[in-house]
Design an enzyme around this catalytic site. Sequence first.
Site, PDB file in Angstrom:
ATOM      1  N   VAL A   1      28.184 -40.253  28.402  1.00 45.91           N
ATOM      2  CA  VAL A   1      27.349 -40.540  29.522  1.00 45.91           C
ATOM      3  C   VAL A   1      26.109 -40.759  29.141  1.00 45.91           C
ATOM      4  CG1 VAL A   1      28.572 -38.990  31.196  1.00 45.91           C
ATOM      5  CG2 VAL A   1      26.882 -37.947  29.967  1.00 45.91           C
ATOM      6  N   HIS A   2      25.189 -41.588  29.746  1.00 46.50           N
ATOM      7  CA  HIS A   2      23.890 -42.175  29.412  1.00 46.50           C
ATOM      8  C   HIS A   2      23.114 -42.639  30.741  1.00 46.50           C
ATOM      9  CE1 HIS A   2      26.680 -45.429  28.568  1.00 46.50           C
ATOM     10  NE2 HIS A   2      25.616 -46.392  28.901  1.00 46.50           N
ATOM     11  N   LEU A   3      22.012 -42.719  30.610  1.00 49.06           N
ATOM     12  CA  LEU A   3      21.145 -43.139  31.774  1.00 49.06           C
ATOM     13  C   LEU A   3      20.354 -44.380  31.349  1.00 49.06           C
ATOM     14  CD1 LEU A   3      19.634 -42.592  34.506  1.00 49.06           C
ATOM     15  CD2 LEU A   3      17.939 -41.132  33.211  1.00 49.06           C
TER      16      LEU A   3
END
Length: 163
Positions: free
Chosen positions: A121-123
């Site tokens: 996951v990454h923003l």
Amino acid sequence: MTQPLWAPWRLEYIQQAAEQLGCVFCDEAAGTIDAAESLLVHRGDDAIVLLNKYPYSSGHLMVAPRRHLGELGELADEEALEIHHHSVGAVDTLTAVYGPDGFNLGWNLGHVAGAGIADHVHLHVVPRWSGDTNFMPVLADVKVIPEHLLETRERLRAAWATR
């Protein structure tokens, strides 16, 4: 009426990322990518900030946990807090260096949602400018990024260090 946003160059990236061995986020977090090629801007205790290799705009950053996690709900409170802290730092740093008119921040969770790397996951932190959607992607299937990624990396690293 809602207008579609076409990004035909994304398919090549998504297919390439799926074939990639390892995890770029884990490699950047561990410091195993050659320093000259690394797109890391900042390495924190629980999260990292790095440039997107295939940016939507100059300065397009991603904030990711150092730990390899595929689900947003798996983030520990400390990781979530540091990701939030670094996303604020990314906005502040990009504002200082590039002066954008606004930002898009978002999570692409799963391949169908546009995640090129869905298992970590990454923003995304994407700086935006008034009128930044030009004709090149529409007419020529070309995305114009006016600055080399490694130059962007150096400018953002220097600005981040002075925060």
